[in-house]
Design a protein around this motif. Structure first.
Motif, PDB file in Angstrom:
ATOM      1  N   VAL A  36       0.842  -1.200   0.000  1.00 48.42           N
ATOM      2  CA  VAL A  36       0.000   0.000   0.000  1.00 48.42           C
ATOM      3  C   VAL A  36       0.880   1.254   0.000  1.00 48.42           C
ATOM      4  CG1 VAL A  36      -1.680   1.338   1.349  1.00 48.42           C
ATOM      5  CG2 VAL A  36      -2.024  -1.117   0.997  1.00 48.42           C
ATOM      6  N   ILE A  37       1.981   1.224   0.735  1.00 49.63           N
ATOM      7  CA  ILE A  37       2.903   2.362   0.738  1.00 49.63           C
ATOM      8  C   ILE A  37       3.431   2.617  -0.666  1.00 49.63           C
ATOM      9  CG2 ILE A  37       5.164   3.156   1.566  1.00 49.63           C
ATOM     10  CD1 ILE A  37       4.502   1.543   4.192  1.00 49.63           C
ATOM     11  N   VAL A  38       3.886   1.567  -1.340  1.00 53.61           N
ATOM     12  CA  VAL A  38       4.384   1.700  -2.712  1.00 53.61           C
ATOM     13  C   VAL A  38       3.273   2.202  -3.638  1.00 53.61           C
ATOM     14  CG1 VAL A  38       5.303   0.444  -4.711  1.00 53.61           C
ATOM     15  CG2 VAL A  38       6.202  -0.016  -2.419  1.00 53.61           C
ATOM     16  N   ASN A  39       2.074   1.649  -3.500  1.00 50.74           N
ATOM     17  CA  ASN A  39       0.958   2.072  -4.347  1.00 50.74           C
ATOM     18  C   ASN A  39       0.659   3.559  -4.176  1.00 50.74           C
ATOM     19  OD1 ASN A  39       0.697  -0.544  -5.250  1.00 50.74           O
ATOM     20  ND2 ASN A  39      -1.127  -1.000  -4.052  1.00 50.74           N
ATOM     21  N   ARG A  40       0.711   4.049  -2.956  1.00 50.14           N
ATOM     22  CA  ARG A  40       0.442   5.474  -2.720  1.00 50.14           C
ATOM     23  C   ARG A  40       1.488   6.349  -3.396  1.00 50.14           C
ATOM     24  NH1 ARG A  40      -1.655   6.019   3.586  1.00 50.14           N
ATOM     25  NH2 ARG A  40      -3.556   4.794   3.272  1.00 50.14           N
ATOM     26  N   LEU A  41       2.719   5.906  -3.405  1.00 49.09           N
ATOM     27  CA  LEU A  41       3.767   6.673  -4.076  1.00 49.09           C
ATOM     28  C   LEU A  41       3.548   6.679  -5.586  1.00 49.09           C
ATOM     29  CD1 LEU A  41       6.346   8.317  -4.004  1.00 49.09           C
ATOM     30  CD2 LEU A  41       7.636   6.168  -3.886  1.00 49.09           C
ATOM     31  N   LYS A  42       3.145   5.576  -6.139  1.00 44.97           N
ATOM     32  CA  LYS A  42       2.941   5.460  -7.580  1.00 44.97           C
ATOM     33  C   LYS A  42       1.651   6.135  -8.060  1.00 44.97           C
ATOM     34  CE  LYS A  42       3.995   1.464  -9.462  1.00 44.97           C
ATOM     35  NZ  LYS A  42       4.977   1.962 -10.387  1.00 44.97           N
ATOM     36  N   ALA A  43       0.667   6.256  -7.199  1.00 45.75           N
ATOM     37  CA  ALA A  43      -0.682   6.662  -7.604  1.00 45.75           C
ATOM     38  C   ALA A  43      -0.765   8.076  -8.181  1.00 45.75           C
ATOM     39  CB  ALA A  43      -1.639   6.527  -6.428  1.00 45.75           C
ATOM     40  N   ASN A  44      -0.281   9.072  -7.472  1.00 47.64           N
ATOM     41  CA  ASN A  44      -0.379  10.481  -7.867  1.00 47.64           C
ATOM     42  C   ASN A  44      -1.814  10.867  -8.234  1.00 47.64           C
ATOM     43  OD1 ASN A  44       0.736  13.031  -8.152  1.00 47.64           O
ATOM     44  ND2 ASN A  44       1.039  12.752 -10.341  1.00 47.64           N
ATOM     45  N   CYS A  45      -2.751  10.512  -7.381  1.00 46.72           N
ATOM     46  CA  CYS A  45      -4.160  10.823  -7.607  1.00 46.72           C
ATOM     47  C   CYS A  45      -4.914  10.815  -6.279  1.00 46.72           C
ATOM     48  CB  CYS A  45      -4.789   9.802  -8.551  1.00 46.72           C
ATOM     49  SG  CYS A  45      -4.795   8.130  -7.870  1.00 46.72           S
ATOM     50  N   ASP A  47      -6.283  11.112  -2.844  1.00 44.02           N
ATOM     51  CA  ASP A  47      -5.660  11.630  -1.618  1.00 44.02           C
ATOM     52  C   ASP A  47      -4.137  11.679  -1.689  1.00 44.02           C
ATOM     53  OD1 ASP A  47      -8.183  11.738  -0.430  1.00 44.02           O
ATOM     54  OD2 ASP A  47      -7.991   9.746   0.446  1.00 44.02           O
ATOM     55  N   PHE A  48      -3.558  11.161  -2.742  1.00 43.87           N
ATOM     56  CA  PHE A  48      -2.116  10.941  -2.774  1.00 43.87           C
ATOM     57  C   PHE A  48      -1.413  11.663  -3.926  1.00 43.87           C
ATOM     58  CE2 PHE A  48      -4.456   7.350  -1.027  1.00 43.87           C
ATOM     59  CZ  PHE A  48      -4.092   7.505   0.303  1.00 43.87           C
ATOM     60  N   LYS A  49      -1.833  12.878  -4.211  1.00 42.01           N
ATOM     61  CA  LYS A  49      -1.189  13.695  -5.254  1.00 42.01           C
ATOM     62  C   LYS A  49       0.093  14.307  -4.717  1.00 42.01           C
ATOM     63  CE  LYS A  49      -5.397  14.887  -7.656  1.00 42.01           C
ATOM     64  NZ  LYS A  49      -6.392  15.905  -7.868  1.00 42.01           N
ATOM     65  N   GLU A  50       1.055  14.434  -5.620  1.00 39.98           N
ATOM     66  CA  GLU A  50       2.307  15.131  -5.323  1.00 39.98           C
ATOM     67  C   GLU A  50       3.186  14.450  -4.270  1.00 39.98           C
ATOM     68  OE1 GLU A  50       3.064  17.610  -7.408  1.00 39.98           O
ATOM     69  OE2 GLU A  50       1.067  17.356  -8.286  1.00 39.98           O
ATOM     70  N   LEU A  51       2.990  13.181  -4.018  1.00 35.13           N
ATOM     71  CA  LEU A  51       3.900  12.445  -3.137  1.00 35.13           C
ATOM     72  C   LEU A  51       5.057  11.957  -4.005  1.00 35.13           C
ATOM     73  CD1 LEU A  51       1.305  10.375  -1.067  1.00 35.13           C
ATOM     74  CD2 LEU A  51       2.375  12.558  -0.481  1.00 35.13           C
ATOM     75  N   ARG A  52       6.274  12.350  -3.673  1.00 36.94           N
ATOM     76  CA  ARG A  52       7.420  12.067  -4.543  1.00 36.94           C
ATOM     77  C   ARG A  52       8.461  11.135  -3.936  1.00 36.94           C
ATOM     78  NH1 ARG A  52       4.315  13.108  -7.982  1.00 36.94           N
ATOM     79  NH2 ARG A  52       4.077  15.149  -8.913  1.00 36.94           N
ATOM     80  N   SER A  53       8.261  10.744  -2.681  1.00 37.21           N
ATOM     81  CA  SER A  53       9.243   9.875  -2.030  1.00 37.21           C
ATOM     82  C   SER A  53       8.544   9.013  -0.985  1.00 37.21           C
ATOM     83  CB  SER A  53      10.325  10.716  -1.351  1.00 37.21           C
ATOM     84  OG  SER A  53       9.774  11.422  -0.254  1.00 37.21           O
ATOM     85  N   ILE A  54       9.231   8.000  -0.552  1.00 39.12           N
ATOM     86  CA  ILE A  54       8.719   7.153   0.528  1.00 39.12           C
ATOM     87  C   ILE A  54       8.487   8.010   1.775  1.00 39.12           C
ATOM     88  CG2 ILE A  54       9.326   5.270   2.114  1.00 39.12           C
ATOM     89  CD1 ILE A  54       8.475   4.285  -0.678  1.00 39.12           C
ATOM     90  N   TYR A  55       9.401   8.906   2.059  1.00 41.28           N
ATOM     91  CA  TYR A  55       9.243   9.803   3.209  1.00 41.28           C
ATOM     92  C   TYR A  55       7.931  10.585   3.101  1.00 41.28           C
ATOM     93  CZ  TYR A  55      10.239  13.368   6.692  1.00 41.28           C
ATOM     94  OH  TYR A  55      10.159  14.186   7.783  1.00 41.28           O
ATOM     95  N   ASP A  56       7.636  11.116   1.905  1.00 39.56           N
ATOM     96  CA  ASP A  56       6.379  11.858   1.694  1.00 39.56           C
ATOM     97  C   ASP A  56       5.165  10.997   2.007  1.00 39.56           C
ATOM     98  OD1 ASP A  56       7.899  14.013   0.798  1.00 39.56           O
ATOM     99  OD2 ASP A  56       7.354  13.736  -1.324  1.00 39.56           O
ATOM    100  N   VAL A  57       5.204   9.734   1.601  1.00 34.45           N
ATOM    101  CA  VAL A  57       4.075   8.817   1.835  1.00 34.45           C
ATOM    102  C   VAL A  57       3.921   8.541   3.329  1.00 34.45           C
ATOM    103  CG1 VAL A  57       3.164   6.488   1.447  1.00 34.45           C
ATOM    104  CG2 VAL A  57       4.233   7.747  -0.445  1.00 34.45           C
ATOM    105  N   ILE A  58       5.003   8.211   3.983  1.00 34.72           N
ATOM    106  CA  ILE A  58       4.947   7.839   5.400  1.00 34.72           C
ATOM    107  C   ILE A  58       4.458   9.009   6.259  1.00 34.72           C
ATOM    108  CG2 ILE A  58       6.299   7.097   7.416  1.00 34.72           C
ATOM    109  CD1 ILE A  58       5.995   4.878   5.307  1.00 34.72           C
TER     110      ILE A  58
END
Length: 146
Positions: A36-45, A47-58
């Motif tokens: 799910v963490i990886v998916n959020r980074l890849k999604a860019n849509c 709730d998860f727009k503009e996340l560019r790194s694992i740190y951003d997701v976490i």
């Protein structure tokens, strides 16, 4: 080629999150949280727009709180990453994805039966205590990319 770009420090972050959120569900449960963490980074849509790194997701904040309960509450997440979880985290970052978390962007433990939707997103399945949800069809192509 890995599923997302990452550094060694990202492996430790994912490992800490996997352990904090799903240690009681064993290695497979922890892999699903990592996915799910990886998916959020890849999604860019959504709730998860503009996340560019694992740190951003976490450390992503939604509605005034961190997205992950483990970051909010500070439980096991703030312990050092262990080698077993680092191995699982690397596996998820490099290649692992599986149903029901395969395309999921959300999961939670309802302490009851899984509801058919979560914030209007469809239920994809359950593993032990966690329910997984993926985006409504045609609303988030990034969640479906390798």
């Amino acid at each position: 080629m890995p599923r997302v770009k990452y550094k060694d420090s990202d492996v430790a972050l994912v490992a800490r999150m996997m352990r904090a959120e799903a240690e009681g569900e064993g290695p497979l449960g922890m892999l699903m949280v990592g996915n799910v963490i990886v998916n959020r980074l890849k999604a860019n849509c959504l709730d998860f727009k503009e996340l560019r790194s694992i740190y951003d997701v976490i450390f992503h904040i939604q509605g005034g709180n961190y997205s992950f309960e483990a970051v909010q509450k500070g439980n096991v997440f703030y312990n050092r990453a262990r080698s077993a979880e680092k191995k699982l985290a690397k596996q998820t970052l490099d290649y692992w994805w599986q149903h029901p978390s395969k395309h999921a962007l959300w999961y939670f433990n309802p302490y009851a039966p899984c509801p058919p939707t979560w914030y209007n997103q469809p239920f994809t399945g359950q593993y032990k205590q966690h329910c997984y949800y993926e985006p409504i069809a045609n609303t988030c192509e990034g969640a479906y990319r390798w």
